[in-house]
Every structure is written in C-alpha cells, then in structure tokens.
Write a protein that holds these residues in place. Structure first.
Motif, PDB file in Angstrom:
ATOM      1  N   PRO A  14       6.775  -2.267   7.585  1.00 33.34           N
ATOM      2  CA  PRO A  14       6.800  -1.626   8.897  1.00 33.34           C
ATOM      3  C   PRO A  14       7.525  -0.285   8.893  1.00 33.34           C
ATOM      4  O   PRO A  14       7.318   0.537   9.792  1.00 33.34           O
ATOM      5  N   THR A  15       8.333  -0.025   7.867  1.00 35.82           N
ATOM      6  CA  THR A  15       9.094   1.225   7.839  1.00 35.82           C
ATOM      7  C   THR A  15       8.246   2.412   7.397  1.00 35.82           C
ATOM      8  O   THR A  15       8.314   3.486   8.003  1.00 35.82           O
ATOM      9  N   TRP A  16       7.436   2.224   6.367  1.00 38.57           N
ATOM     10  CA  TRP A  16       6.720   3.369   5.800  1.00 38.57           C
ATOM     11  C   TRP A  16       5.201   3.270   5.911  1.00 38.57           C
ATOM     12  O   TRP A  16       4.506   4.213   5.564  1.00 38.57           O
ATOM     13  N   GLY A  20       8.026   5.635   0.917  1.00 38.02           N
ATOM     14  CA  GLY A  20       6.682   5.644   1.481  1.00 38.02           C
ATOM     15  C   GLY A  20       5.638   6.551   0.865  1.00 38.02           C
ATOM     16  O   GLY A  20       4.627   6.849   1.509  1.00 38.02           O
ATOM     17  N   GLN A  21       5.843   6.960  -0.405  1.00 40.10           N
ATOM     18  CA  GLN A  21       4.798   7.795  -1.020  1.00 40.10           C
ATOM     19  C   GLN A  21       3.510   6.995  -1.216  1.00 40.10           C
ATOM     20  O   GLN A  21       3.514   5.773  -1.255  1.00 40.10           O
ATOM     21  N   THR A  22       2.429   7.749  -1.416  1.00 45.50           N
ATOM     22  CA  THR A  22       1.107   7.160  -1.649  1.00 45.50           C
ATOM     23  C   THR A  22       1.123   6.325  -2.942  1.00 45.50           C
ATOM     24  O   THR A  22       1.673   6.761  -3.957  1.00 45.50           O
ATOM     25  N   SER A  23       0.519   5.156  -2.894  1.00 46.39           N
ATOM     26  CA  SER A  23       0.491   4.281  -4.089  1.00 46.39           C
ATOM     27  C   SER A  23      -0.963   4.041  -4.500  1.00 46.39           C
ATOM     28  O   SER A  23      -1.892   4.477  -3.799  1.00 46.39           O
ATOM     29  N   GLU A  67       0.799  -1.232   0.000  1.00 50.20           N
ATOM     30  CA  GLU A  67       0.000   0.000   0.000  1.00 50.20           C
ATOM     31  C   GLU A  67       0.832   1.282   0.000  1.00 50.20           C
ATOM     32  O   GLU A  67       0.313   2.356   0.336  1.00 50.20           O
ATOM     33  N   VAL A  68       2.102   1.177  -0.344  1.00 48.30           N
ATOM     34  CA  VAL A  68       2.965   2.369  -0.480  1.00 48.30           C
ATOM     35  C   VAL A  68       4.055   2.126  -1.521  1.00 48.30           C
ATOM     36  O   VAL A  68       4.307   0.985  -1.908  1.00 48.30           O
ATOM     37  N   PHE A  69       4.722   3.194  -1.944  1.00 46.15           N
ATOM     38  CA  PHE A  69       5.974   3.071  -2.703  1.00 46.15           C
ATOM     39  C   PHE A  69       7.063   2.879  -1.646  1.00 46.15           C
ATOM     40  O   PHE A  69       7.534   3.859  -1.054  1.00 46.15           O
ATOM     41  N   THR A 101       3.843  12.678   0.256  1.00 42.99           N
ATOM     42  CA  THR A 101       3.218  13.271  -0.938  1.00 42.99           C
ATOM     43  C   THR A 101       1.769  13.674  -0.682  1.00 42.99           C
ATOM     44  O   THR A 101       1.204  14.439  -1.451  1.00 42.99           O
ATOM     45  N   GLN A 102       1.159  13.150   0.349  1.00 44.69           N
ATOM     46  CA  GLN A 102      -0.237  13.486   0.667  1.00 44.69           C
ATOM     47  C   GLN A 102      -0.317  13.769   2.170  1.00 44.69           C
ATOM     48  O   GLN A 102      -0.957  13.014   2.915  1.00 44.69           O
ATOM     49  N   PRO A 103       0.357  14.848   2.627  1.00 45.48           N
ATOM     50  CA  PRO A 103       0.431  15.073   4.083  1.00 45.48           C
ATOM     51  C   PRO A 103      -0.919  15.313   4.730  1.00 45.48           C
ATOM     52  O   PRO A 103      -1.094  15.052   5.919  1.00 45.48           O
ATOM     53  N   GLU A 104      -1.888  15.782   3.946  1.00 46.67           N
ATOM     54  CA  GLU A 104      -3.227  16.005   4.514  1.00 46.67           C
ATOM     55  C   GLU A 104      -4.100  14.769   4.398  1.00 46.67           C
ATOM     56  O   GLU A 104      -5.274  14.791   4.744  1.00 46.67           O
ATOM     57  N   GLY A 105      -3.537  13.711   3.857  1.00 44.24           N
ATOM     58  CA  GLY A 105      -4.314  12.474   3.674  1.00 44.24           C
ATOM     59  C   GLY A 105      -4.656  12.270   2.206  1.00 44.24           C
ATOM     60  O   GLY A 105      -4.992  13.222   1.500  1.00 44.24           O
TER      61      GLY A 105
END
Ligand SMILES: Cc1ncc(C[n+]2csc(CCOP(=O)(O)OP(=O)(O)O)c2C)c(N)n1
Ligand code: SF4
Ligand SMILES: [Mg+2]
Length: 311
Positions: free
Chosen positions: A213-215, A141-144, A134-136, A155-159
């Motif tokens: 577990p990291t991102w 850890g960017q949104t995927s 569920e991430v890059f 990349t999506q700090p507000e969600g």
C-alpha cells in the motif's frame, strides 16, 4: 547426539513455536501483504507438524527478505537474489531439512532470475515463495520485473516502457514441478497452498501476491480474487502441462486487467527431485553432511578427504 535426531517427531505443533522468543516487531508498513505470508507460513508449518529445528528459511533482500527475522527456525538472510543457491546447498548437505526460500519479485525474478530458472529446471526439493508486490518495496517503489507496462514510479515517471515478466509461465517452462499463485488477502488458500508446496517432492514455486500500500497503489490490494479451483468458470487439468500453460497465460493477462486469479496451476507427480535423482544414481551421501559436525566423536575432515573416502 545429533542435533537433527529430533526430525520426524510426530506431535502437535503450535504455530506460535515459529514466533521468535525475543519478538522483534515487524517493521513492515500497516496493511503490507508480507504479514499475510508470515501468517500463512506459520500456519502451514503447524499443520505439517514441523518443529522449528527441522526447517531452514533462506531469504533474499527486500521488505520480503525480513521474513526470517520474524520466523523462528534455522534461517539465512542471504544477499539480493541469492536465496536459492544457499537453499540448494543446505538441502544437499542435509536433505532431511524442510527448506523454504523466499524473496521479492525484484529479488527472485530480476537479479536472481538465473538462479530461479535453473533451480526450477533441476527440480531441487524445496518451496520457493516469491512475494510479488510489483515493485522494489524496500528501496522505495522503483519499477520491478512484474510492474505493469505504463506503471509510473520514480524510475519510470512517464510510465514503464517494459512488458512485465510472466512468473507462472516462467516457473513452468523452466521446469518447476509445482506452480501456484496465491494472495495475502486470501489467507486460508495461502496456507493450503504452502502446505501442498512443502509436501510436494521437487521444486515448488509459489507466486504470492503481496500488496504494497505504500508504493504500489495500482495493485489495488489484489481484491476481489477468484480461486480457480473453486470457480465454475475455469476447468483445466493441473497435471497437463499444455492446459496449465494456457491457464497461466490467461491469469497473467487478467492480473493487469484487474482480475486476480489464484490457485494451483501445475502439479507434476512422479518426477524425481534433484536429491532423489542423485540418490537413484548413487551419488548422494547416505548421511547428512552437516550431521558430522554435531557428532562429538567425528573427526573434522577436509572435503577432499571426504571425496576420497566415498570414491
Ligand atoms: C546487489 C544489490 N543490488 C541492489 C540492492 C538494493 N536493493 C535492496 S532491496 C532491493 C529491491 C527489493 O525489491 P523486491 O525484491 O521486489 O523486494 P520487496 O522489497 O518488494 O519485498 C534493491 C534493489 C542490493 N541490496 N543488492
Ligand atoms: S514498503 Fe511496501 S512492501 Fe515494504 S513494508 Fe511497506 S507496504 Fe510492505
Ligand atoms: Mg517487490
């Protein structure tokens, strides 16, 4: 002698034969779900009695893409989102190979989404493992495409404002003839599903939940999980497209509500794979194309000579 003549040996295979001789230590983080895929894949190969030289593993780019550095077989670490076209070409050149393609959710459902859709539709005979964390992961850890709505990342700090893709439903509607979901935290089921996926004639799509577990602490390590085939709460026919579709829909919603459902969702028997369809139509070479180059007596030839000879 052909390099492929060992294919079909019936012998007991130890899963450690798939561990590289000069063993690079995996650089995956402690607790990463990717270790679970590696273990399940080695176990499944041993259970099927495969020799490493009978197998081709094509990977994309990402933490998941490192899989073939730690798995000893023929391998092709391709570019981002492009494991499937390479895998398809290899399978067409030598249909005796056990072809496995693997990559992340960003790789397979994002940048490589078009290849996924059409490889499923065409029912190429191979197994596609999508490491779904569920991430890059590799790029921090960017949104995927599978990140839940509202998931916060750099990349999506507000969600995340976008709804996630429905991977199982996408596999089914695109035309995959085997669709399953498993999880790295469920190694026995994961191995069983990979065995089935590889035995299946046609395109097998395995959405493999791999905790990061990291991102991605939101993924909660995908526990507890439910095996839908073992649970009395779920009863549907995996050969019925409509029933499978409904079960997939429920599963995809449930994941984001914190319930992890895993198992086989759709198994279509009796449909010809792309390779079988080509053979049926007389447009598949009898002999693997790749084999020609391992035969000392064969002359090198250009592709148009080959087409000319087989007209
Ligand atoms: C064409 C291209 N665009 C972007 C990148 C940078 N990049 C490398 S890995 C990656 C994301 C990987 O995410 P995923 O596929 O989910 O794999 P994971 O690392 O989570 O296993 C990106 C964007 C790249 N290598 N190539
Ligand atoms: S960043 Fe995430 S996906 Fe990548 S190795 Fe670490 S835990 Fe695994
Ligand atoms: Mg990922």
């Amino acid at each position: 002698m052909s390099a492929f003549s060992a294919i079909g040996n019936d012998r007991e295979v130890d899963q450690n034969e798939f561990t590289p001789g000069i063993e690079p230590q995996p650089t995956w983080c402690p607790g990463c779900g990717d270790y679970g895929v590696l273990k399940a894949l080695k176990g499944a190969m041993a259970e099927l009695g495969k020799d490493p030289e009978e197998v081709l593993l094509c990977t994309g780019i990402g933490c998941s893409g490192k899989l073939n550095s730690y798995f000893d077989s023929y391998g092709f670490h391709t570019i981002h989102g492009r494991s499937l076209p390479v895998a398809r070409a290899a399978k067409l050149a030598n249909s005796d190979l056990e072809v496995v393609a693997a990559g992340g959710d960003g790789d397979g459902y994002g940048i490589g989404g078009n290849h996924f859709m059409h490889t499923a539709r065409e029912n190429h005979d191979m197994t596609y493992i999508v490491f779904n964390n569920e991430v890059f992961g590799l790029t921090k850890g960017q949104t995927s495409p599978t990140s839940p709505q509202g998931h916060k990342s750099k990349t999506q700090p507000e969600g995340n404002a976008k709804a996630p893709i429905r991977p199982l439903s996408l596999g089914l509607t695109s035309g995959a003839s085997y669709v399953a979901r498993t999880a790295a935290v469920n190694p026995n089921q994961a191995k069983e599903i990979l065995v089935e996926a590889m035995e299946h004639d046609g395109f097998s799509h395995v959405d493999f939940l791999t905790q990061c577990p990291t991102w991605n602490k939101d993924a909660k390590q995908y526990v507890p999980y439910v095996d839908i085939q073992d649970s009395d709460d779920y009863d549907f026919d995996v050969s019925d497209r409509r029933e499978a579709q409904e079960m997939m829909h429920e599963t995809e919603d449930a994941l984001y509500e914190g319930t992890v459902l895993t198992g086989r969702y759709y198994v279509e028997e009796g449909r010809r794979s792309y390779q079988q369809e080509k053979r049926h139509r007389g447009s598949m070479p009898e002999q693997p194309l790749a084999e020609r180059y391992f035969d000392d007596s064969a002359e090198w030839e250009r592709s148009f000579d080959y087409i000319d000879r087989h007209k």
